[in-house]
Scaffold this motif. Structure first.
Motif, PDB file in Angstrom:
ATOM      1  N   CYS A 167      78.105  87.409 -22.806  1.00  0.00           N
ATOM      2  CA  CYS A 167      78.435  87.517 -24.230  1.00  0.00           C
ATOM      3  C   CYS A 167      79.882  87.937 -24.397  1.00  0.00           C
ATOM      4  O   CYS A 167      80.453  88.606 -23.521  1.00  0.00           O
ATOM      5  N   ALA A 168      80.426  87.603 -25.537  1.00  0.00           N
ATOM      6  CA  ALA A 168      81.709  88.188 -25.925  1.00  0.00           C
ATOM      7  C   ALA A 168      81.496  89.662 -26.240  1.00  0.00           C
ATOM      8  O   ALA A 168      80.373  90.133 -26.424  1.00  0.00           O
ATOM      9  N   SER A 169      82.593  90.389 -26.306  1.00  0.00           N
ATOM     10  CA  SER A 169      82.523  91.843 -26.494  1.00  0.00           C
ATOM     11  C   SER A 169      82.713  92.275 -27.940  1.00  0.00           C
ATOM     12  O   SER A 169      82.577  93.462 -28.253  1.00  0.00           O
ATOM     13  N   PHE A 170      83.029  91.329 -28.829  1.00  0.00           N
ATOM     14  CA  PHE A 170      83.648  91.686 -30.104  1.00  0.00           C
ATOM     15  C   PHE A 170      82.747  92.450 -31.070  1.00  0.00           C
ATOM     16  O   PHE A 170      83.224  92.946 -32.087  1.00  0.00           O
ATOM     17  N   ASP A 171      81.447  92.549 -30.781  1.00  0.00           N
ATOM     18  CA  ASP A 171      80.595  93.338 -31.662  1.00  0.00           C
ATOM     19  C   ASP A 171      80.819  94.836 -31.473  1.00  0.00           C
ATOM     20  O   ASP A 171      80.732  95.618 -32.424  1.00  0.00           O
TER      21      ASP A 171
END
Length: 468
Positions: free
Chosen positions: A436-440
């Motif tokens: 997953c991306a980290s942006f959360d």
């Protein structure tokens, strides 16, 4: 810094004032050019002005005196549509190039025989670049590493004999370097990526191919041939009379370098010679790293580095942060930071590298989730799910993989460490490979990986992993 003398006495437009753009401004000015700098970001323009450069809204001034546009790789050259600055440059009849092209021109002017290694591919570029730089450094060369891996190419020391430039290149950078001519060019692999910036997979592959097609006449093109795109590229290079070294980690080759049972083998003219062994090198674990190591070894051999130095260099390679990074051990539990595993394909490389995994996954989900990772589920002893993707991933894992929703990284690390130690497994691995991306929860994967590292190293009894 590398002063760019090829535009001495001329005026150049520079668009995009991030790290590489500012480095280009400094290098052009040091070489005697006048620079007019622009950006779509007011903050970047302010930074350039504070650094002493003339700034302007390039949309409102005449382009008649510009000799070239130096474009940031982040601005589209062709797809989905050319950036407005590209259209203005074309209307003015001036060339559009990037910082890599400026480097190539300076090298040809001042040190055309200075070693220059260029690396590209869809996956594995950074690890291979860092590994090659490490091998060359171990061999005693003055080594300069930069490009897409972090340091702007024009911020490096100037080319000269005895100094080797090892440069990672994205397809965007290659697109802006029409006369790219390394002494050793490496194309690792090609799979679907960046179609939004290249229009089609065919165009993306053609851009990548230019790096190895442009290798100097006496140089070496190294091509991984485990995908069809690269096999075809290697064949075309052969037909064009280039010196091609093919690389495979899937099949033995009659002529080239391949990996067989954790051994790098060189085959030529019916002879088969062992080059190096990968067994026990934690920083190069997994089939994907075997390809990286094989390509790096081919580069080292092309540069005349001995197999003894090569083997020592492979064994002492520390790896890259956030890419299968061995953070530490507590007892028999190994903690691995693969925060760069921001999609399922990347996480698959990590999951395939271990047998008994306590897996920390989740974050901002990407299309497809982790449904494609089902073949690796038997390796996962338990999963610890964090971030926005936690519920979705829990649904995919279902009853096939024990799991808990940890929500945050600190809870996941504590739970995974506890369960791994209590498992009775000989060599359990707590693996952060989020898919997953980290942006959360984090601004980027580096911050997420650093948090994991900090959490692990703060635990009592954790010891660093010593690379043999």
């Amino acid at each position: 810094m590398i002063p760019v003398t090829s535009f001495a006495g001329k005026t150049v437009a520079v668009f995009g004032l991030g790290g590489s753009g500012l480095a280009s401004c400094h290098a052009l000015k040091a070489g005697g050019a006048e620079v007019i700098a622009g950006d779509d970001s007011a903050d970047n323009i302010a930074k350039a002005a504070q650094a002493g450069f003339t700034t302007a809204d390039l949309r409102t001034i005449s382009w008649s005196n510009f000799a070239a546009l130096i474009l940031t790789p982040g601005a589209p050259l062709t797809h989905p549509a050319p950036h407005w600055s590209v259209l203005m440059a074309r209307q003015a009849g001036i060339e559009v190039i990037g910082d890599v092209e400026l480097f190539c021109r300076e090298r040809r002017r001042h040190a055309p025989d200075a070693p220059f290694v260029a690396i590209t591919g869809t996956n594995g570029k950074s690890t291979t670049t860092a590994l090659i730089a490490h091998l060359i450094d171990v061999a005693g060369y003055d080594t300069q590493m930069g490009g897409n891996i972090g340091t702007a190419i024009l911020s490096l020391e100037p080319p000269r004999m005895g100094r080797v430039h090892v440069v990672e290149m994205s397809s965007y950078q290659i697109d802006l370097a029409p006369s790219l001519d390394p002494s050793v060019g490496i194309l690792l692999n090609i799979s679907e990526d960046h179609i939004d910036r290249h229009g089609t997979l065919e165009h993306y592959a053609a851009v990548k191919a230019r790096l190895v097609a442009g290798v100097q006449p006496q140089g070496t093109s190294i091509v991984g041939v485990d995908d069809g795109w690269c096999r075809n590229i290697a064949d075309r290079l052969d037909q064009a009379g280039k010196r091609v070294v093919r690389i495979s980690v899937k099949n033995p080759l009659p002529d080239g370098i391949y990996v067989e049972r954790e051994t790098i083998v060189q085959a030529a003219g019916g002879a088969r010679n062992e080059v190096a062994r990968l067994g026990g090198i934690g920083s190069l674990r997994g089939l994907h790293n075997a390809q990286n190591a094989a390509c790096a070894s081919a580069c080292a051999l092309a540069m005349g580095i001995s197999t003894d130095i090569l083997q020592n260099g492979l064994r002492s390679f520390p790896g890259l942060a956030h890419r299968m990074e061995q953070v530490g051990r507590r007892g028999n539990v190994l903690f691995v930071n693969d925060s760069k595993g921001t999609n399922a394909d990347a996480a698959a490389h990590a999951l395939s590298s271990f047998a008994d995994i306590f897996w920390i996954a989740g974050g901002k989900p990407k299309q497809g989730g982790i449904t494609g990772l089902a073949e690796y589920f038997p390796r996962i002893r338990k999963a610890y799910l964090i971030g926005e993707a936690a519920q979705e991933f829990a649904g995919t894992l279902g009853e096939r993989v024990p799991h808990e929703i940890s929500e945050t990284l600190d809870v996941a690390v504590a739970s995974a460490a506890r369960d791994a130690e209590a498992s009775g497994i000989a060599d359990p691995v707590v693996l952060l490979s989020p898919a997953c991306a980290s942006f959360d929860q984090y601004r980027n994967f580096e911050i997420r990986g650093t948090k994991f590292r900090d959490l692990v190293t703060a635990m009592p009894g954790v010891k660093p992993v010593v690379q043999l």
